[in-house]
Design a protein around this motif. Structure first.
Motif, short mmCIF file in Angstrom:
data_model
loop_
_atom_site.label_atom_id
_atom_site.label_comp_id
_atom_site.label_asym_id
_atom_site.label_seq_id
_atom_site.Cartn_x
_atom_site.Cartn_y
_atom_site.Cartn_z
N UNK A 22 24.91 86.17 -0.91
CA UNK A 22 25.29 87.55 -0.64
C UNK A 22 24.49 88.15 0.50
N UNK A 23 23.20 87.83 0.57
CA UNK A 23 22.33 88.52 1.51
C UNK A 23 21.74 87.64 2.61
N UNK A 24 22.01 86.32 2.58
CA UNK A 24 21.35 85.44 3.54
C UNK A 24 21.75 85.74 4.98
N UNK A 25 22.98 86.19 5.20
CA UNK A 25 23.41 86.52 6.57
C UNK A 25 22.60 87.68 7.12
N UNK A 26 22.41 88.70 6.30
CA UNK A 26 21.62 89.85 6.73
C UNK A 26 20.15 89.50 6.83
N UNK A 40 26.75 89.03 -11.21
CA UNK A 40 26.40 90.21 -11.99
C UNK A 40 25.03 90.75 -11.63
N UNK A 41 24.18 89.89 -11.07
CA UNK A 41 22.82 90.30 -10.71
C UNK A 41 22.76 90.84 -9.28
N UNK A 42 23.78 90.57 -8.48
CA UNK A 42 23.76 90.98 -7.08
C UNK A 42 23.56 92.48 -6.88
N UNK A 43 24.21 93.36 -7.68
CA UNK A 43 23.96 94.79 -7.48
C UNK A 43 22.50 95.17 -7.70
N UNK A 44 21.82 94.51 -8.64
CA UNK A 44 20.41 94.80 -8.86
C UNK A 44 19.59 94.39 -7.64
N UNK A 45 19.90 93.22 -7.08
CA UNK A 45 19.20 92.78 -5.87
C UNK A 45 19.46 93.76 -4.74
N UNK A 46 20.73 94.21 -4.60
CA UNK A 46 21.06 95.17 -3.56
C UNK A 46 20.35 96.49 -3.73
N UNK A 47 20.24 96.97 -4.96
CA UNK A 47 19.56 98.24 -5.21
C UNK A 47 18.07 98.14 -4.88
N UNK A 91 12.78 96.36 0.37
CA UNK A 91 13.18 95.49 1.48
C UNK A 91 13.91 94.29 0.92
N UNK A 92 14.63 93.58 1.79
CA UNK A 92 15.34 92.39 1.35
C UNK A 92 14.38 91.32 0.87
N UNK A 93 13.24 91.17 1.54
CA UNK A 93 12.28 90.14 1.13
C UNK A 93 11.76 90.43 -0.28
#
Length: 400
Positions: A222-226, A339-346, A352-354
């Motif tokens: 989900x986030x590796x591109x960014x 299902x965990x992706x929204x938590x990572x995004x929040x 930060x992403x890291x």
């Protein structure tokens, strides 16, 4: 039709379906750029693709255990592609969620029956099942290239072109289904329904291990591109390259996993793979510059070495519920990571992403710990029988 040709066609068809699982993450940067979605918003899109898929997978698995449904392969392939193709046409966020959810249902419907048919065609070969899984890996790997080629040139309005692989995949599976139908009519496949005691405790542990693997893979996809842009200082091309490496490494991992399982047992291979993946994920999160791509590739290979082994292990732990086992290990536990992706995004929006990606390092540790408690199941014994379909009988799947 020969086993190799059948597996090849099924593998390519698998690629034509899983390209749409990869397409969701591949569309994320374009949704951000064209519609100014936040990290949490694009996480919601990944969630929409996962939720209905997660709910539907066990249902389709149970149906597959009761009735053979080979017809569902071409139908579900088209449905999976159609949802993604429509997702770029409306600027409405709710409609975008609906379309990717429709795609998720199509993908959910495909996997239990495809796993049953692939196991039947492979006659229990770990290598053949590995090649079947490679198709899905190649589909994932092709997704960012396909999406970039289509959307980067004309924007999200060109997304209907993304349906083309689904149309191709729906046609490619037909020769295999016709060959199986012919064998059934000749009485040549009314054999080999595996029987034996279900080891439900081991299956639950296996499923949890696959869930933890899924959290890592879906979170990174989900986030590796960014994240690649931040770690390498590159632009869109750097992000596309990182996502392609993450997906392409899985093809090597799946083939390697099948080969290693022919030499050592599946549980041992998976255990060592998860242990090595811990270091690979840590490098992906913390190492900057060009080495970032090396660790992404190692993470991908490490996560995919046990991928096809999960499927056959699940089928052997539940020899009387092979469709359910395939639906869970090949579908439900893979998609549930969304299902965990929204938590990572929040967390990423707040910090930060890291910081948001760092907890993913613990996930392969948990998978490794669970595999330390799993036994290598004995091969279930087949007995001759036939299964009912909507229009007669179908040879039951060769479970082993």
């Amino acid at each position: 039709m020969s086993r190799n040709r059948s597996i090849t066609l099924l593998s390519v068809g698998h690629a034509c379906v899983d390209i749409y699982q990869g397409a969701v993450a591949s569309l994320v940067p374009f949704f951000v750029a064209e519609r100014a979605y936040s990290y949490a918003a694009v996480s919601g899109i990944v969630l929409a693709a996962s939720v209905l898929s997660s709910v539907a997978q066990p249902v389709f698995g149970l149906l597959t255990d009761r009735w053979a449904m080979p017809w569902i392969l071409p139908v579900s392939t088209v449905l999976g592609g159609l949802g993604i193709a429509l997702s770029g046409l409306s600027g409405s966020y709710p409609l975008t969620l609906v379309f990717v959810a429709v795609s998720g249902v199509g993908i959910a419907a495909y996997h239990p029956e495809s796993a049953r048919i692939a196991r039947l065609v492979s006659a229990g070969s770990h290598s053949a099942m590995g090649w079947f899984s490679v198709g899905g890996n190649l589909g994932f790997a092709a997704a960012p290239l396909m999406v970039t080629a289509v959307v980067a040139s004309g924007g999200l309005r060109l997304s209907p072109l993304l349906v083309l692989p689904a149309l191709a995949g729906s046609v490619l599976c037909l020769p295999v289904l016709r060959a199986l139908q012919k064998r059934t009519a000749l009485g040549g496949t009314a054999t080999a329904v595996a029987v034996g005691a279900d080891d439900k405790a081991s299956f639950v542990k296996l499923s949890l291990a696959v869930v933890f693997r899924s959290i890592v893979f879906v979170g990174l996809s989900t986030f590796i591109s960014l994240y690649a842009r931040q770690r390498t200082g590159g632009g869109t091309a750097a992000g596309t390259a990182a996502l392609s490496v993450l997906y392409a490494g899985g093809a090597l991992g799946s083939v390697l996993g099948g080969s290693l399982a022919n030499r050592w047992d599946r549980v041992t291979v998976a255990r060592w793979s998860y242990l090595l993946t811990v270091a690979a994920v840590a490098g992906t999160v913390f190492v900057p510059g060009p080495l970032f791509y090396v660790f992404v590739a190692l993470t991908s290979a490490g996560l995919y070495v046990p991928f096809s082994l999960h499927v056959t292990l699940g089928q052997d732990y539940l020899p009387t519920r092979v469709g359910t086992a395939g639906g869970v290990t090949l579908g439900l536990t893979v998609s549930i990571g969304g299902l965990v992706s929204p938590l990572i995004g929040s967390i990423a929006d707040a910090t930060s992403l890291r910081t948001a990606l760092a907890p993913l390092i613990l996930m392969p540790v948990l998978s490794w710990l669970l595999f330390r408690t799993l036994p290598e199941p004995a091969a279930p014994k087949p007995v001759a029988t036939a299964r009912r379909t909507g229009g007669g009988t179908d040879a039951a799947a060769a479970r082993r």
